[in-house]
Design an enzyme around this catalytic site. Structure first.
Site, PDB file in Angstrom:
ATOM      1  NE  ARG A 128      -3.100  -2.361   2.602  1.00 44.13           N
ATOM      2  CZ  ARG A 128      -3.071  -2.552   3.982  1.00 44.13           C
ATOM      3  NH1 ARG A 128      -3.214  -1.643   4.249  1.00 44.13           N
ATOM      4  NH2 ARG A 128      -2.740  -4.158   4.732  1.00 44.13           N
TER       5      ARG A 128
ATOM      6  CD  GLU B 266      -2.057  -4.337  14.485  1.00 46.77           C
ATOM      7  OE1 GLU B 266      -2.156  -4.125  13.288  1.00 46.77           O
ATOM      8  OE2 GLU B 266      -3.104  -4.404  15.536  1.00 46.77           O
TER       9      GLU B 266
HETATM   10  O1  LIG Z   1       3.389  -1.541  11.458  1.00 45.50           O
HETATM   11  P1  LIG Z   1       2.738  -2.814  11.104  1.00 45.50           P
HETATM   12  O2  LIG Z   1       3.068  -3.810  12.598  1.00 45.50           O
HETATM   13  O3  LIG Z   1       4.149  -3.963  10.683  1.00 45.50           O
HETATM   14  O4  LIG Z   1       2.477  -2.921  10.058  1.00 45.50           O
HETATM   15  C1  LIG Z   1       1.876  -1.886   9.412  1.00 45.50           C
HETATM   16  C2  LIG Z   1       2.192  -2.968   7.654  1.00 45.50           C
HETATM   17  O5  LIG Z   1       1.716  -3.586   7.584  1.00 45.50           O
HETATM   18  C3  LIG Z   1       0.285  -3.887   5.908  1.00 45.50           C
HETATM   19  O6  LIG Z   1       0.875  -4.380   4.960  1.00 45.50           O
HETATM   20  P2  LIG Z   1       0.665  -5.773   4.496  1.00 45.50           P
HETATM   21  O7  LIG Z   1       1.788  -6.815   5.289  1.00 45.50           O
HETATM   22  O8  LIG Z   1      -0.342  -6.476   6.099  1.00 45.50           O
HETATM   23  O9  LIG Z   1       1.070  -5.577   3.922  1.00 45.50           O
HETATM   24  P3  LIG Z   1      -0.170  -5.304   2.379  1.00 45.50           P
HETATM   25  O10 LIG Z   1       0.152  -3.537   2.773  1.00 45.50           O
HETATM   26  O11 LIG Z   1       0.505  -5.923   0.994  1.00 45.50           O
HETATM   27  O12 LIG Z   1      -1.164  -6.149   2.387  1.00 45.50           O
HETATM   28  C4  LIG Z   1       0.797  -2.020   6.023  1.00 45.50           C
HETATM   29  O13 LIG Z   1       0.113  -2.198   4.917  1.00 45.50           O
HETATM   30  C5  LIG Z   1       2.001  -2.508   6.284  1.00 45.50           C
HETATM   31  O14 LIG Z   1       2.669  -2.048   5.313  1.00 45.50           O
HETATM   32  N1  LIG Z   2      -4.769  -3.068  11.814  1.00 42.28           N
HETATM   33  C1  LIG Z   2      -4.398  -2.170  10.727  1.00 42.28           C
HETATM   34  N2  LIG Z   2      -4.881  -2.133   9.550  1.00 42.28           N
HETATM   35  C2  LIG Z   2      -4.499  -2.207   8.294  1.00 42.28           C
HETATM   36  N3  LIG Z   2      -3.853  -2.658   8.310  1.00 42.28           N
HETATM   37  C3  LIG Z   2      -2.516  -3.228   9.068  1.00 42.28           C
HETATM   38  N4  LIG Z   2      -1.599  -2.907   9.215  1.00 42.28           N
HETATM   39  C4  LIG Z   2      -0.691  -3.260  10.744  1.00 42.28           C
HETATM   40  N5  LIG Z   2      -1.693  -3.160  11.383  1.00 42.28           N
HETATM   41  C5  LIG Z   2      -3.205  -3.209  10.682  1.00 42.28           C
END
Ligand SMILES: O=P(O)(O)OC[C@H]1O[C@H](OP(=O)(O)OP(=O)(O)O)[C@H](O)[C@@H]1O
Ligand SMILES: Nc1ncnc2[nH]cnc12
Length: 182
Positions: free
Chosen positions: A70, A107
């Protein structure tokens, strides 16, 4: 930008973020930024506010580095506004050629972040961007990658910061600029 204009943009952005309980796993309140992308004014507001912040605080930035997936939605738009390049940090196994990688926790799971060896130059000044900061595992892994490549992280940008998870502490001494906090 006037304080009034800033407030109006922040209001529009926060009204474009939805919450979904128990996604992708039970106990997680998922903050969904997709409505921002459906509303051109909201998306422009995000880029306007990031642009102003970077111009005021990181004038010497040479590259925007965005996080899979994202961070890719906002990073190239910001880089274009600033007239600089964009580089990708991807989940492992997606990038061709020589790469460097770092494992991390997030997370709701574990992952590995990877960058092409020539994506950033040694000594290059970069700003990292993602949609959301939760535990900070993802952005911290990207900071590690920058360190491995001897690039200099000026700061991190996120649309949403989940304050209760203290991700910003994990990123110290790097700073985090967020638009919406929960
Ligand atoms: O601070 P953190 O605990 O590391 O979480 C944040 C990350 O989690 C989500 O990505 P995700 O890994 O779910 O992947 P995506 O963007 O491909 O959906 C979000 O877009 C961040 O990159
Ligand atoms: N709570 C949350 N919502 C959306 N993206 C996330 N990536 C990690 N935690 C998230």
């Amino acid at each position: 930008m006037t304080d009034g204009a800033k407030e109006e943009k922040l209001k529009r952005i926060s009204e474009s973020i939805r919450a979904f309980p128990d996604f992708p796993t039970k106990g997680i309140l998922f903050r969904d930024i997709c409505p921002i992308l459906k509303d051109p004014k909201s998306l422009a507001a995000v880029i306007d506010l990031f642009e102003e912040y970077v111009r005021q605080n990181h004038q010497d930035v040479g590259m925007i580095v965005g996080l899979d997936a994202r961070g890719f939605l906002f990073g190239p738009l910001l880089a274009q506004r600033l007239g600089i390049g964009f580089a990708l940090v991807r989940k492992r196994g997606k990038l061709p050629g020589p790469t460097v990688s770092v494992a991390y926790d997030l997370e709701y799971g574990k992952a590995e972040a990877e960058i092409q060896e020539d994506a950033v130059a040694p000594g290059q000044k970069v700003v990292l961007i993602d949609d959301l900061l939760a535990t900070g595992g993802t952005l911290n892994a990207a900071c590690e990658l920058m360190k491995k490549q001897q690039a200099h992280v000026l700061g991190c940008l996120v649309v949403v910061e989940m304050k209760d998870l203290n991700g910003a502490d994990k990123l110290k001494p790097h700073t985090v600029f967020s638009l919406v906090q929960y």
